[in-house]
Design a protein around this motif. Sequence first.
Motif, PDB file in Angstrom:
ATOM      1  N   SER A 120     -17.934  37.540 -47.836  1.00  0.00           N
ATOM      2  CA  SER A 120     -17.059  38.634 -47.515  1.00  0.00           C
ATOM      3  C   SER A 120     -16.102  38.159 -46.272  1.00  0.00           C
ATOM      4  O   SER A 120     -14.626  39.204 -46.645  1.00  0.00           O
ATOM      5  CB  SER A 120     -17.871  40.050 -46.432  1.00  0.00           C
ATOM      6  N   THR A 121     -16.385  38.074 -45.173  1.00  0.00           N
ATOM      7  CA  THR A 121     -15.470  38.154 -44.296  1.00  0.00           C
ATOM      8  C   THR A 121     -14.405  37.175 -44.476  1.00  0.00           C
ATOM      9  O   THR A 121     -13.425  36.941 -43.821  1.00  0.00           O
ATOM     10  CB  THR A 121     -16.000  37.144 -42.671  1.00  0.00           C
ATOM     11  N   ALA A 122     -14.683  35.802 -44.972  1.00  0.00           N
ATOM     12  CA  ALA A 122     -13.540  34.783 -45.628  1.00  0.00           C
ATOM     13  C   ALA A 122     -12.451  35.565 -46.650  1.00  0.00           C
ATOM     14  O   ALA A 122     -11.633  35.179 -46.547  1.00  0.00           O
ATOM     15  CB  ALA A 122     -14.552  34.001 -45.821  1.00  0.00           C
ATOM     16  N   ASP A 123     -13.076  36.147 -47.678  1.00  0.00           N
ATOM     17  CA  ASP A 123     -12.301  37.003 -48.492  1.00  0.00           C
ATOM     18  C   ASP A 123     -11.398  38.020 -47.864  1.00  0.00           C
ATOM     19  O   ASP A 123     -10.084  38.153 -48.136  1.00  0.00           O
ATOM     20  CB  ASP A 123     -13.153  38.006 -49.740  1.00  0.00           C
ATOM     21  N   ILE A 124     -11.856  39.132 -46.529  1.00  0.00           N
ATOM     22  CA  ILE A 124     -11.239  39.457 -45.464  1.00  0.00           C
ATOM     23  C   ILE A 124      -8.891  38.813 -45.288  1.00  0.00           C
ATOM     24  O   ILE A 124      -8.855  39.224 -45.134  1.00  0.00           O
ATOM     25  CB  ILE A 124     -11.840  40.698 -44.576  1.00  0.00           C
ATOM     26  N   GLY A 125     -10.391  37.540 -44.655  1.00  0.00           N
ATOM     27  CA  GLY A 125      -9.269  36.571 -44.037  1.00  0.00           C
ATOM     28  C   GLY A 125      -8.024  36.623 -44.654  1.00  0.00           C
ATOM     29  O   GLY A 125      -6.758  36.187 -44.853  1.00  0.00           O
ATOM     30  N   MET A 126      -9.050  36.027 -46.359  1.00  0.00           N
ATOM     31  CA  MET A 126      -7.379  35.159 -47.201  1.00  0.00           C
ATOM     32  C   MET A 126      -6.705  37.226 -47.444  1.00  0.00           C
ATOM     33  O   MET A 126      -5.602  36.840 -47.670  1.00  0.00           O
ATOM     34  CB  MET A 126      -8.944  35.058 -48.899  1.00  0.00           C
ATOM     35  N   ALA A 127      -7.328  37.979 -48.088  1.00  0.00           N
ATOM     36  CA  ALA A 127      -6.414  39.073 -47.772  1.00  0.00           C
ATOM     37  C   ALA A 127      -5.558  39.646 -47.539  1.00  0.00           C
ATOM     38  O   ALA A 127      -4.667  39.949 -47.828  1.00  0.00           O
ATOM     39  CB  ALA A 127      -7.642  40.356 -48.440  1.00  0.00           C
ATOM     40  N   LEU A 128      -6.280  39.110 -45.626  1.00  0.00           N
ATOM     41  CA  LEU A 128      -5.304  39.786 -44.809  1.00  0.00           C
ATOM     42  C   LEU A 128      -4.421  39.043 -44.809  1.00  0.00           C
ATOM     43  O   LEU A 128      -3.057  38.856 -44.765  1.00  0.00           O
ATOM     44  CB  LEU A 128      -5.977  39.337 -43.536  1.00  0.00           C
ATOM     45  N   LEU A 278      -4.198  41.585 -38.661  1.00  0.00           N
ATOM     46  CA  LEU A 278      -5.771  41.897 -37.213  1.00  0.00           C
ATOM     47  C   LEU A 278      -6.551  42.609 -38.235  1.00  0.00           C
ATOM     48  O   LEU A 278      -6.759  44.128 -38.396  1.00  0.00           O
ATOM     49  CB  LEU A 278      -5.393  42.635 -35.984  1.00  0.00           C
ATOM     50  N   ASP A 279      -8.233  41.996 -38.901  1.00  0.00           N
ATOM     51  CA  ASP A 279      -8.934  43.331 -39.007  1.00  0.00           C
ATOM     52  C   ASP A 279      -9.735  43.738 -37.741  1.00  0.00           C
ATOM     53  O   ASP A 279     -10.644  44.386 -37.852  1.00  0.00           O
ATOM     54  CB  ASP A 279     -10.068  41.933 -39.984  1.00  0.00           C
ATOM     55  N   ILE A 299      -0.495  43.656 -39.612  1.00  0.00           N
ATOM     56  CA  ILE A 299      -1.180  44.627 -40.223  1.00  0.00           C
ATOM     57  C   ILE A 299      -2.539  45.078 -39.898  1.00  0.00           C
ATOM     58  O   ILE A 299      -3.795  43.835 -38.838  1.00  0.00           O
ATOM     59  CB  ILE A 299      -1.517  43.980 -41.370  1.00  0.00           C
ATOM     60  N   ILE A 300      -2.737  45.696 -39.423  1.00  0.00           N
ATOM     61  CA  ILE A 300      -4.256  45.937 -38.721  1.00  0.00           C
ATOM     62  C   ILE A 300      -5.499  47.131 -39.083  1.00  0.00           C
ATOM     63  O   ILE A 300      -5.017  48.636 -40.113  1.00  0.00           O
ATOM     64  CB  ILE A 300      -4.271  47.090 -37.496  1.00  0.00           C
ATOM     65  N   THR A 301      -6.044  46.369 -39.788  1.00  0.00           N
ATOM     66  CA  THR A 301      -7.109  47.084 -40.650  1.00  0.00           C
ATOM     67  C   THR A 301      -8.337  47.323 -39.678  1.00  0.00           C
ATOM     68  O   THR A 301      -8.966  46.813 -38.680  1.00  0.00           O
ATOM     69  CB  THR A 301      -7.370  46.437 -41.754  1.00  0.00           C
ATOM     70  N   PRO A 302      -9.024  48.449 -40.010  1.00  0.00           N
ATOM     71  CA  PRO A 302     -10.672  48.819 -39.298  1.00  0.00           C
ATOM     72  C   PRO A 302     -12.146  47.894 -39.517  1.00  0.00           C
ATOM     73  O   PRO A 302     -12.994  49.005 -39.781  1.00  0.00           O
ATOM     74  CB  PRO A 302     -10.848  50.125 -39.866  1.00  0.00           C
ATOM     75  N   HIS A 303     -11.690  47.273 -39.104  1.00  0.00           N
ATOM     76  CA  HIS A 303     -12.735  46.091 -38.554  1.00  0.00           C
ATOM     77  C   HIS A 303     -13.919  46.451 -39.755  1.00  0.00           C
ATOM     78  O   HIS A 303     -14.929  46.579 -40.189  1.00  0.00           O
ATOM     79  CB  HIS A 303     -13.860  45.865 -37.656  1.00  0.00           C
ATOM     80  N   ILE A 304     -13.413  45.859 -41.724  1.00  0.00           N
ATOM     81  CA  ILE A 304     -14.012  45.481 -42.696  1.00  0.00           C
ATOM     82  C   ILE A 304     -14.522  44.386 -43.426  1.00  0.00           C
ATOM     83  O   ILE A 304     -14.364  44.171 -44.498  1.00  0.00           O
ATOM     84  CB  ILE A 304     -12.597  47.273 -43.882  1.00  0.00           C
ATOM     85  N   GLY A 305     -14.645  42.788 -42.444  1.00  0.00           N
ATOM     86  CA  GLY A 305     -14.818  42.134 -42.808  1.00  0.00           C
ATOM     87  C   GLY A 305     -15.688  42.059 -43.725  1.00  0.00           C
ATOM     88  O   GLY A 305     -16.576  41.263 -44.721  1.00  0.00           O
ATOM     89  N   THR A 306     -16.627  43.129 -43.455  1.00  0.00           N
ATOM     90  CA  THR A 306     -18.034  43.084 -44.002  1.00  0.00           C
ATOM     91  C   THR A 306     -18.260  44.430 -44.619  1.00  0.00           C
ATOM     92  O   THR A 306     -19.737  44.369 -44.939  1.00  0.00           O
ATOM     93  CB  THR A 306     -20.038  42.542 -43.060  1.00  0.00           C
ATOM     94  N   ALA A 307     -17.431  44.421 -44.509  1.00  0.00           N
ATOM     95  CA  ALA A 307     -17.617  45.719 -45.344  1.00  0.00           C
ATOM     96  C   ALA A 307     -17.554  46.062 -47.145  1.00  0.00           C
ATOM     97  O   ALA A 307     -16.458  46.909 -47.901  1.00  0.00           O
ATOM     98  CB  ALA A 307     -16.549  47.277 -44.727  1.00  0.00           C
TER      99      ALA A 307
END
Length: 339
Positions: A120-128, A278-279, A299-307
């Motif tokens: 999930s965290t790798a996914d958010i990295g790619m998404a960002l 930034l997450d 871009i700032i997201t609310p620490h959703i890497g594992t959400a």
Amino acid sequence: MFRIPKANLQVMAGEELPGVLILDVGGTHGVLENLAALLKKHFRVITLKEFHENKEEMRKKIQSVFVFEGRPTIDRELLESLPNLKVIGNSGVGVDHLDLKMISSFGVKVTNTPHAVADSTADIGMALMLTSARRLVEGCQIAVSPDTKYFAVDWLGVEVTKATLGIIGMGNIGYKVAQRAKAFDMRILYHNRNRRRKEEEEAVGAHYCEKMEDLLQQSDFVMLVVNLTAETHKLIGRKELGLMKPTATLINISRGAIIDQDALIEALQNKVIRAAALDVTYPEPLPRDHPLLKLNNIIITPHIGTATVQAIRMMTEEAIANILAVLNGKPIPSEVFPK
């Protein structure tokens, strides 16, 4: 996907369930109700409020603490009040909110959940990376704005395919990022305390940079995937940002304090780098008047890497397996040791 052996989740019939302390069930900061239901299969769940209301009885029953979203706070006063505490099961991989040396001095073990968070965290990295590169946030705003009459032909992003990605921190999550980046035909560089095995490098086409500076100078996208420690605090500052390409993007999916945020503000304002995604920030959330929130190249997201529904359940299951292993004297899947 991480799976916990069923044998690790069994409790002997007829035994009283061991007590686990949590902040609360539901509400703004409490453990989600479906996760609390998982805990209740294996523990007597005791909220912090229940503990304070009946401290004499509860203090002896509590053998573990389940830390969810960094809560409850583990301080010396709490540790001193729990004589039978054996383990703190952290839901998540980062443990910078826990004083490991102090906790260890009480004979209490700490565990985390590295297996459950990686995908999930790798996914958010790619998404960002994709969102920043293709300016998706701005594009969405343009597409839905009542003031939009036409789409400008000179509104351009940059490509991820065949670009150079520099990964700082090649643990479980960093390697998952590399696997995903390979599918985009990216040139992958990485910097890590320890070099990966040759077979692992070849599997994703990653090239090791012994010096972080070399990675920074060559990368179109720099992704931070390191734990927050004394050594990595403000790892990326004015000097490091100055080494990056003016067309580069900085992506952080680790912890906010890995970056010197004042230096990042300067770099973004002065176009030292193209953009940031930034997450995580420091603090979370940022004060509403913080300069980072006023920039248009971030871009700032609310620490959703594992959400994700799947990730938080897996994290809870992994934490439960860790806690039960400690209580049953079995090998601990994911113990964290003080340095």
